[in-house]
Design a protein around this motif. Structure first.
Motif, PDB file in Angstrom:
ATOM      1  N   ALA A 146      22.363   2.603  -2.473  1.00 38.43           N
ATOM      2  CA  ALA A 146      23.233   3.617  -3.081  1.00 38.43           C
ATOM      3  C   ALA A 146      23.375   3.386  -4.585  1.00 38.43           C
ATOM      4  O   ALA A 146      23.511   4.347  -5.358  1.00 38.43           O
ATOM      5  CB  ALA A 146      24.606   3.602  -2.410  1.00 38.43           C
ATOM      6  N   CYS A 147      23.334   2.123  -5.005  1.00 41.79           N
ATOM      7  CA  CYS A 147      23.464   1.796  -6.433  1.00 41.79           C
ATOM      8  C   CYS A 147      22.319   2.381  -7.257  1.00 41.79           C
ATOM      9  O   CYS A 147      22.453   2.585  -8.464  1.00 41.79           O
ATOM     10  CB  CYS A 147      23.494   0.286  -6.634  1.00 41.79           C
ATOM     11  N   ALA A 148      21.177   2.623  -6.623  1.00 42.49           N
ATOM     12  CA  ALA A 148      20.026   3.160  -7.352  1.00 42.49           C
ATOM     13  C   ALA A 148      20.265   4.601  -7.793  1.00 42.49           C
ATOM     14  O   ALA A 148      19.645   5.072  -8.745  1.00 42.49           O
ATOM     15  CB  ALA A 148      18.776   3.079  -6.483  1.00 42.49           C
ATOM     16  N   HIS A 149      21.136   5.302  -7.079  1.00 46.48           N
ATOM     17  CA  HIS A 149      21.429   6.709  -7.390  1.00 46.48           C
ATOM     18  C   HIS A 149      20.133   7.525  -7.483  1.00 46.48           C
ATOM     19  O   HIS A 149      19.955   8.348  -8.380  1.00 46.48           O
ATOM     20  CB  HIS A 149      22.234   6.826  -8.695  1.00 46.48           C
ATOM     21  N   ASN A 150      19.239   7.265  -6.521  1.00 49.97           N
ATOM     22  CA  ASN A 150      17.951   7.950  -6.468  1.00 49.97           C
ATOM     23  C   ASN A 150      17.631   8.254  -5.004  1.00 49.97           C
ATOM     24  O   ASN A 150      16.892   7.504  -4.352  1.00 49.97           O
ATOM     25  CB  ASN A 150      16.856   7.075  -7.097  1.00 49.97           C
ATOM     26  N   PRO A 151      18.171   9.351  -4.465  1.00 51.60           N
ATOM     27  CA  PRO A 151      17.990   9.659  -3.044  1.00 51.60           C
ATOM     28  C   PRO A 151      16.530   9.765  -2.623  1.00 51.60           C
ATOM     29  O   PRO A 151      16.165   9.359  -1.512  1.00 51.60           O
ATOM     30  CB  PRO A 151      18.712  11.002  -2.886  1.00 51.60           C
ATOM     31  N   MET A 152      15.667  10.306  -3.472  1.00 52.73           N
ATOM     32  CA  MET A 152      14.259  10.436  -3.119  1.00 52.73           C
ATOM     33  C   MET A 152      13.606   9.071  -2.933  1.00 52.73           C
ATOM     34  O   MET A 152      12.861   8.842  -1.975  1.00 52.73           O
ATOM     35  CB  MET A 152      13.516  11.220  -4.207  1.00 52.73           C
ATOM     36  N   LEU A 153      13.891   8.135  -3.835  1.00 54.20           N
ATOM     37  CA  LEU A 153      13.331   6.798  -3.729  1.00 54.20           C
ATOM     38  C   LEU A 153      13.828   6.101  -2.470  1.00 54.20           C
ATOM     39  O   LEU A 153      13.052   5.455  -1.760  1.00 54.20           O
ATOM     40  CB  LEU A 153      13.703   5.980  -4.972  1.00 54.20           C
ATOM     41  N   VAL A 154      15.103   6.236  -2.168  1.00 56.19           N
ATOM     42  CA  VAL A 154      15.671   5.602  -0.980  1.00 56.19           C
ATOM     43  C   VAL A 154      15.074   6.212   0.290  1.00 56.19           C
ATOM     44  O   VAL A 154      14.791   5.496   1.259  1.00 56.19           O
ATOM     45  CB  VAL A 154      17.213   5.740  -0.977  1.00 56.19           C
ATOM     46  N   ARG A 155      14.840   7.502   0.280  1.00 55.19           N
ATOM     47  CA  ARG A 155      14.218   8.153   1.442  1.00 55.19           C
ATOM     48  C   ARG A 155      12.791   7.645   1.623  1.00 55.19           C
ATOM     49  O   ARG A 155      12.356   7.380   2.754  1.00 55.19           O
ATOM     50  CB  ARG A 155      14.216   9.673   1.270  1.00 55.19           C
ATOM     51  N   MET A 156      12.054   7.492   0.552  1.00 48.99           N
ATOM     52  CA  MET A 156      10.705   6.948   0.631  1.00 48.99           C
ATOM     53  C   MET A 156      10.720   5.534   1.190  1.00 48.99           C
ATOM     54  O   MET A 156       9.879   5.167   2.023  1.00 48.99           O
ATOM     55  CB  MET A 156      10.046   6.969  -0.754  1.00 48.99           C
ATOM     56  N   LEU A 157      11.698   4.733   0.753  1.00 46.10           N
ATOM     57  CA  LEU A 157      11.821   3.369   1.260  1.00 46.10           C
ATOM     58  C   LEU A 157      12.096   3.373   2.753  1.00 46.10           C
ATOM     59  O   LEU A 157      11.473   2.626   3.516  1.00 46.10           O
ATOM     60  CB  LEU A 157      12.941   2.634   0.516  1.00 46.10           C
ATOM     61  N   ASP A 158      13.014   4.221   3.187  1.00 48.55           N
ATOM     62  CA  ASP A 158      13.365   4.265   4.609  1.00 48.55           C
ATOM     63  C   ASP A 158      12.165   4.639   5.468  1.00 48.55           C
ATOM     64  O   ASP A 158      11.962   4.094   6.549  1.00 48.55           O
ATOM     65  CB  ASP A 158      14.510   5.256   4.828  1.00 48.55           C
TER      66      ASP A 158
END
Length: 231
Positions: A146-158
């Motif tokens: 959440a600290c990254a504030h980058n939903p697209m990047l977090v979705r790619m990671l998941d």
């Protein structure tokens, strides 16, 4: 499962995780119907997931509705693991740039709770303390995301994770049962990561995250069961 994730995405992650953990080994036959029954979904998303896994090189098609887990599984999983490692590093880099003061304080609070649970676990060695500790560390990882504030990047990671969360939890529980010191050598890296985030040191944050996730993946992959299952 993320709200934007489709059933095909979910099936892809779960089948890939079964390959990564060794539940599905090289040469095992997988049918669309059998996998759909196992995942409790229709065959259509399973069919799409298998197509993606075929492109990844993790399976080989031998019929219209039947595939084999590829013998080159280890090399392909190495590639997937490298993607996950790289994305985790990017998340930490972005987190160093964008984490709020409240989020950083929350990370310290989470680690304080984890420290207390670790003490209880060492004293009493009860499964409920281990489960609580694993839940707390998952909360820490989610907060860093959440600290990254980058939903697209977090979705790619998941979507790129080698192990699904249930599979990762199962492997962690097994390894800790075998060796109560498992993972402790990487535990202090979480405090170091928070310090790097507070200092806005994106290079250090990325390095710490890369070392931690690479070590964790290597350790978990080394503990994969060799059970074969035909679906």
């Amino acid at each position: 499962m993320p709200a934007s994730e489709t059933l095909a995405d979910q099936a892809y992650r779960q089948i890939r995780s079964s390959i990564a953990t060794g539940e599905l080994a090289g040469g095992d036959k997988v049918t669309e119907r059998g996998m759909a029954e196992r995942l409790a979904i229709s065959q259509t998303p399973v069919r799409e997931a298998l197509r993606r896994l075929e492109l990844d090189g993790l399976i080989e098609r031998i019929g219209p509705r039947t595939v084999l887990v590829a013998a080159i599984r280890d090399a392909a999983i190495d590639d997937l693991a490298e993607v996950e490692v790289g994305l985790r590093g990017l998340v930490a880099r972005f987190a160093a740039r964008h984490a709020t003061a409240a989020q950083l304080d929350a990370l310290d609070d989470i680690l304080d709770r984890a420290d207390d649970l670790l003490i209880l676990l060492k004293e009493k060695k009860q499964d409920r303390h281990l489960v609580a500790l694993l839940d707390t560390m998952q909360e820490f990882n989610d907060t860093v995301d959440a600290c990254a504030h980058n939903p697209m990047l977090v979705r790619m990671l998941d979507q790129s994770r080698v192990f699904s969360r249930p599979a990762r939890r199962e492997l962690l529980m097994r390894r800790v049962a075998e060796d109560e010191t498992f993972g402790l050598e990487r535990y202090t890296s979480h405090r170091a990561l928070v310090r790097a985030l507070r200092a806005r040191d994106s290079v250090a944050a990325e390095r710490i995250a890369l070392e931690d996730v690479r070590g964790g993946l290597d350790a978990l992959r080394a503990s994969r069961p060799s059970v074969k299952e035909t679906l």
